[in-house]
Write an enzyme that holds these catalytic residues in place. Structure first.
Site, PDB file in Angstrom:
ATOM      1  N   CYS A  39     -37.738 -18.140  31.250  1.00 34.83           N
ATOM      2  CA  CYS A  39     -37.903 -17.080  30.243  1.00 34.83           C
ATOM      3  C   CYS A  39     -38.738 -17.498  29.042  1.00 34.83           C
ATOM      4  O   CYS A  39     -39.090 -16.656  28.221  1.00 34.83           O
ATOM      5  CB  CYS A  39     -36.537 -16.600  29.752  1.00 34.83           C
ATOM      6  SG  CYS A  39     -35.664 -17.870  28.813  1.00 34.83           S
ATOM      7  N   CYS A 110     -29.890 -19.221  31.525  1.00 38.42           N
ATOM      8  CA  CYS A 110     -29.609 -19.595  30.130  1.00 38.42           C
ATOM      9  C   CYS A 110     -28.646 -20.785  30.113  1.00 38.42           C
ATOM     10  O   CYS A 110     -28.768 -21.691  29.282  1.00 38.42           O
ATOM     11  CB  CYS A 110     -29.016 -18.422  29.356  1.00 38.42           C
ATOM     12  SG  CYS A 110     -29.888 -16.872  29.659  1.00 38.42           S
TER      13      CYS A 110
HETATM   14 FE1  FES Z   1     -34.024 -17.043  27.733  1.00 41.32          FE
HETATM   15 FE2  FES Z   1     -31.428 -16.533  27.819  1.00 41.32          FE
HETATM   16  S1  FES Z   1     -33.064 -15.185  28.342  1.00 41.32           S
HETATM   17  S2  FES Z   1     -32.397 -18.376  27.292  1.00 41.32           S
END
Ligand code: FES
Length: 214
Positions: A39, A110
């Site tokens: 992400c 995450c």
């Molecule tokens: Fe990137 Fe949670 S969406 S760390």
């Protein structure tokens, strides 16, 4: 908050609101910033380790990620504080997810980021102190380390975003050409991250970082 209530466990929401062990640690033995390749978010982990017993006496973090990352990293710090480095290495993202009472599948990465940050910090500590051997210093090793650094402008690592123009290694002298002007936004951050990752490795005698263009 109703969006969060539907998506996250009560424990996760509580830790997101009141995370434990957040903040800087100026006298840390090791500091590492790790980016998520999934992400583009980042966390910084600070460790204090007892030289003799190799126990983690203190751990803090800063998160530049989402609510799930704040909560998963918070619980990771609680789970490893007081543990030896060997014990801490065995912590899995699954144990973090269980301790939180679950995590939505789209947020599993995450928790993985929090484990990656912990393992990078431990590895850095062990490499800098000669506890584990640093792999042979060559271009592919340097490239693999640089691949962990996120380019904040693009949310992807600095290797795949093409800003590492050239890497040369000769008798412990590492020279890296970065294809961006030195006064560009985030250039200072990228320089500091490269230094953080490479400069204190025992087999790096000298590190030169050249910014091109401008
Ligand atoms: Fe990137 Fe949670 S969406 S760390």
């Amino acid at each position: 908050m109703s969006f969060y209530k539907n998506m996250y466990s009560p424990k996760l929401i509580e830790l997101f609101r009141n995370p434990k062990n957040v903040g800087e640690m100026p006298d840390a033995d090791v500091k590492v910033t790790e980016g998520s390749l999934a992400c583009g978010d980042m966390i910084t982990i600070f460790l204090k380790v007892d030289e003799e017993t190799k126990r983690i006496t203190d751990i803090k973090f800063l998160s530049y990620g989402c609510a799930a990352n704040i909560a998963t990293t918070s619980i990771m710090t609680e789970l490893v504080k007081g543990k030896t480095l060997e014990e801490a290495k065995k912590l899995t993202f699954k144990e973090i997810v269980d301790a939180l009472g679950g995590l939505p599948p789209v947020k599993m990465h995450c928790a993985v980021l929090s484990i990656d940050g912990l393992r990078s910090a431990i590895r850095k500590y062990e490499e800098e102190r000669g506890i584990v051997e640093v792999p042979e210093l060559d271009e592919s090793f340097i490239r693999s380390r640089l691949r962990r650094i996120i380019n904040p402008r693009l949310g992807r690592d600095i290797v795949s975003t093409g800003i590492i123009e050239k890497i040369s290694v000769h008798e412990g002298i590492v020279e890296i050409d970065v294809n961006m002007p030195e006064d560009q936004e985030f250039a200072g951050y990228i320089k500091e991250e490269i230094r953080e990752r490479l400069e204190r490795l025992p087999n790096v005698k000298e590190l030169k970082i050249n910014f091109l263009g401008g």
